[in-house]
Design an enzyme around this catalytic site. Structure first.
Site, PDB file in Angstrom:
ATOM      1  N   THR A 186       0.838  -1.190   0.000  1.00 63.10           N
ATOM      2  CA  THR A 186       0.000   0.000   0.000  1.00 63.10           C
ATOM      3  C   THR A 186       0.872   1.239   0.000  1.00 63.10           C
ATOM      4  OG1 THR A 186      -1.613   1.276   1.232  1.00 63.10           O
ATOM      5  CG2 THR A 186      -0.148  -0.082   2.547  1.00 63.10           C
ATOM      6  N   GLU A 332      -4.498  -1.979   5.479  1.00 68.23           N
ATOM      7  CA  GLU A 332      -4.002  -2.520   6.752  1.00 68.23           C
ATOM      8  C   GLU A 332      -5.129  -3.003   7.657  1.00 68.23           C
ATOM      9  OE1 GLU A 332      -3.302   0.283   5.352  1.00 68.23           O
ATOM     10  OE2 GLU A 332      -1.193   0.860   5.525  1.00 68.23           O
ATOM     11  N   LYS A 439      -6.466  10.358  -3.741  1.00 73.88           N
ATOM     12  CA  LYS A 439      -7.110   9.090  -4.095  1.00 73.88           C
ATOM     13  C   LYS A 439      -8.032   9.302  -5.288  1.00 73.88           C
ATOM     14  CE  LYS A 439      -8.110   4.822  -1.929  1.00 73.88           C
ATOM     15  NZ  LYS A 439      -8.715   4.063  -0.860  1.00 73.88           N
ATOM     16  N   TRP A 444      -4.267   5.255  -5.261  1.00 71.62           N
ATOM     17  CA  TRP A 444      -3.481   6.348  -4.681  1.00 71.62           C
ATOM     18  C   TRP A 444      -2.521   6.978  -5.678  1.00 71.62           C
ATOM     19  CZ3 TRP A 444      -5.186   8.201  -0.354  1.00 71.62           C
ATOM     20  CH2 TRP A 444      -5.730   7.376   0.632  1.00 71.62           C
TER      21      TRP A 444
HETATM   22  P1  AMP Z   1      -6.569   1.748   0.884  1.00 76.43           P
HETATM   23  O1  AMP Z   1      -5.525   1.268   1.825  1.00 76.43           O
HETATM   24  O2  AMP Z   1      -6.050   1.953  -0.495  1.00 76.43           O
HETATM   25  O3  AMP Z   1      -7.781   0.896   0.934  1.00 76.43           O
HETATM   26  O4  AMP Z   1      -7.020   3.197   1.364  1.00 76.43           O
HETATM   27  C1  AMP Z   1      -7.556   3.416   2.631  1.00 76.43           C
HETATM   28  C2  AMP Z   1      -7.878   4.865   2.798  1.00 76.43           C
HETATM   29  O5  AMP Z   1      -8.917   5.232   1.884  1.00 76.43           O
HETATM   30  C3  AMP Z   1      -8.407   5.263   4.137  1.00 76.43           C
HETATM   31  O6  AMP Z   1      -7.378   5.459   5.081  1.00 76.43           O
HETATM   32  C4  AMP Z   1      -9.147   6.548   3.806  1.00 76.43           C
HETATM   33  O7  AMP Z   1      -8.257   7.633   3.674  1.00 76.43           O
HETATM   34  C5  AMP Z   1      -9.735   6.225   2.457  1.00 76.43           C
HETATM   35  N1  AMP Z   1     -11.103   5.694   2.590  1.00 76.43           N
HETATM   36  C6  AMP Z   1     -11.485   4.408   2.534  1.00 76.43           C
HETATM   37  N2  AMP Z   1     -12.828   4.289   2.678  1.00 76.43           N
HETATM   38  C7  AMP Z   1     -13.309   5.541   2.836  1.00 76.43           C
HETATM   39  C8  AMP Z   1     -14.616   6.093   3.051  1.00 76.43           C
HETATM   40  N3  AMP Z   1     -15.697   5.335   3.098  1.00 76.43           N
HETATM   41  N4  AMP Z   1     -14.699   7.433   3.192  1.00 76.43           N
HETATM   42  C9  AMP Z   1     -13.622   8.228   3.142  1.00 76.43           C
HETATM   43  N5  AMP Z   1     -12.368   7.765   2.934  1.00 76.43           N
HETATM   44  C10 AMP Z   1     -12.207   6.440   2.786  1.00 76.43           C
END
Ligand code: AMP
Length: 542
Positions: A186, A332, A439, A444
């Site tokens: 990640t 994570e 994002k 990302w």
């Molecule tokens: P990832 O590890 O790529 O799944 O990204 C996780 C991150 O995505 C989280 O720490 C948030 O910053 C963002 N994220 C995931 N779900 C949401 C949600 N429902 N609303 C706002 N941000 C989210």
């Protein structure tokens, strides 16, 4: 009197993924798994067949010298052979390492080398991507899945050679339940990508958690259309919850355009699906254009997460008769926070219900969340901000090689890098993030990498790249650039300069030229100020 120590409250055994396979073959062998192939034809198989082939894969990998703890990487779309890897690799004790096919080849090379992957299993249709970083990586063997139906090109070895032959069960080794089963890299914190490790126990418990009525409620009555890539967050654990629950599984292969997904949801009678808001906004556009073309099951529920869904998405889903489950998760954290209403909220005025559903919600059972500010845990007043921290049985306990230990507090909570508030109902709302990342469509983009690259351009004095809200992608990068004295720089030349260094979708959509970038008191780029300044930026219609 009986001594307490003589009692055993439960007879336990390690929670390893072999339990999922054994339940799958004992009860769900007949349940089908459908894959859309590159030529759009549908390939149908069953869990019984997946079981046989996963065991054959485990035998073959062990025969070829894969040992517990070794990494076996996959570079694959969502399909039944990828499911075989999910099931067949971890049971050997090796770690299934799913590679994100959207990354730039140089990032993939870094990740494969950092993970010291020994073997790679790759789709034939993704060989053009692999060949862009093949020379930079040290892999012992590469096996190619003939996903397109063509024969595997020379000089590659075929994955089919690993799984063919008469069935012979793979003798499961005795693995402790904390043996790592999977790893996903990640960029969801600052710095180079890091590998989040999940143990067998974490996977089994997370799969169980997805089966709860107040989470995804995955059950034997479901047909799951897994749109979330299996290389992201373990495919939201659905590759394990589906065979555990006995749900039918439909895998879209490389066809992720809204019409193809919608057609599959309709023709296969999906009852559950999920994905990032961008994907669902596209699907709703297609559905609203021709609703009669895509009859949907009345029970259809859709988990949306990965970014905050816009209010319009919620309302449009409701109009289409689809039940939305808004959730927050992380690489994570696997399955995290969800905004199911409490029963009494269902009598609230519509506006209030919508406001609650747009919040990220409450942690799923057994996951714990807290919001920590400079003064400790913040009060549930819906306005005091702090960092969201979580802990629980499936939250990754470390990164591969023990990197970035500061992501965990000394008392064992994972720091998410998200800034949140919470209210008297216990509902958490994400309001910002401390991670300097953008994002876009669920993937990302590192603003720091883009800034560093821009600042190596001789005519650029300073540059900041920020996330700006976007109606389709949720966020897109905008670059604020200060040219060196006496120089004029154009948007085109900067884009050309960045092009070879980054994936196409990383390139900023807009460049704004200015004389100065605001700084914080410590001299850092004041991104917060910039984000505020550009929050209403009007992107051209896409
Ligand atoms: P990832 O590890 O790529 O799944 O990204 C996780 C991150 O995505 C989280 O720490 C948030 O910053 C963002 N994220 C995931 N779900 C949401 C949600 N429902 N609303 C706002 N941000 C989210």
């Amino acid at each position: 009197m009986q001594m307490v120590s003589e009692w055993r409250a439960t007879l336990t055994y390690p929670l390893t993924l072999s339990r999922v396979l054994e339940r799958m073959i004992r009860y769900w062998g007949h349940v089908d798994v459908v894959t859309r192939r590159p030529d759009r034809s549908l390939h149908r198989t069953t869990y019984a067949d997946l079981y046989r082939r996963a065991h054959a894969l485990a035998r073959a990998l062990t025969r070829l010298g894969i040992r517990p703890g070794d990494r076996v990487a996959t570079l694959c779309w969502n399909h039944s052979m990828h499911m075989e890897c999910y099931l067949g690799i971890p049971i050997t004790g090796a770690i299934l390492h799913t590679l994100n096919l959207r990354l730039h080849p140089s990032d993939l090379a870094y990740i494969v080398n950092h993970a010291e992957d020994r073997f790679l299993i790759v789709d034939d249709v993704l060989l053009p991507l692999f060949e862009q970083f093949k020379q930079e990586v040290r892999l012992e063997r590469v096996f190619v899945i003939p996903f397109s139906g063509e024969s595997v090109p020379e000089p590659y070895e075929s994955y089919e050679e690993l799984v063919k032959g008469p069935f012979e069960p793979f003798p499961y080794p005795d693995l402790p339940e904390d043996t790592p089963a999977m790893m996903c890299y990640t960029s969801g914190t600052t710095g180079r990508p890091k590998g989040a490790l999940y143990s067998h126990r974490a996977m089994v418990l997370a799969a169980m958690a997805t089966m709860l009525a107040d989470t995804f409620a995955v059950s034997r009555r479901d047909t799951i259309l897994a749109v979330v890539p299996m290389f992201h967050v373990a495919g939201w654990v659905l590759p394990f919850s589906a065979p555990l629950a006995g749900a039918r599984l439909v895998l879209p292969g490389p066809h992720l355009d809204p019409e193809s997904v919608l057609e599959l949801i309709s023709s296969e009678g999906a009852t559950f699906s999920g994905g990032v808001p961008t994907v669902w906004l596209g699907i709703l556009d297609a559905l609203e254009r021709s609703p009669e073309k895509y009859p949907l099951r009345r029970e259809l529920r859709v988990a949306v997460g990965g970014s905050a869904p816009p209010e319009s998405l919620l309302r449009r889903m409701k109009r289409a008769g689809i039940r939305l489950i808004h959730g927050w998760g992380m690489t994570e954290v696997l399955i995290g926070i969800q905004s199911h209403l409490k029963p009494y909220m269902e009598t609230w005025p519509e506006e209030q219900q919508v406001a609650m559903q747009l919040k990220q919600g409450m942690p799923v059972p057994l996951l714990e969340a807290r919001i920590v500010g400079p003064e400790g845990e913040v009060p549930p007043d819906d306005r005091t901000m702090g960092e969201l921290q979580v802990r629980g049985p499936w939250v990754a306990g470390s990164y591969f090689r023990g990197e970035a230990p500061e992501a965990w507090t000394p008392d064992g909570w994972f720091r998410t890098g998200d800034v949140a508030v919470w209210d008297a109902e216990g509902f958490i709302k994400i309001v910002d993030r401390t991670k300097d990342l953008i994002k876009s469509g669920g993937e990302w983009i590192s603003s720091v990498d883009l800034e560093n690259a821009l600042m190596t351009y001789p005519k650029v004095k300073e540059a900041a790249v920020i996330a700006v809200p976007h109606p389709k992608w949720m966020e897109r990068p905008l670059a604020v650039v200060v040219p060196r004295e006496g120089e004029t720089v154009t948007e085109e030349e900067l884009r050309e300069y960045l092009r070879p260094k980054f994936a196409k979708w990383w390139l900023p959509d807009a460049f704004v030229f200015t004389k100065e970038i605001p700084k914080t008191s410590t001299g850092k780029l004041a991104k917060l100020v910039l984000r505020e300044q550009f929050k209403d930026w009007k992107w051209p219609e896409s």
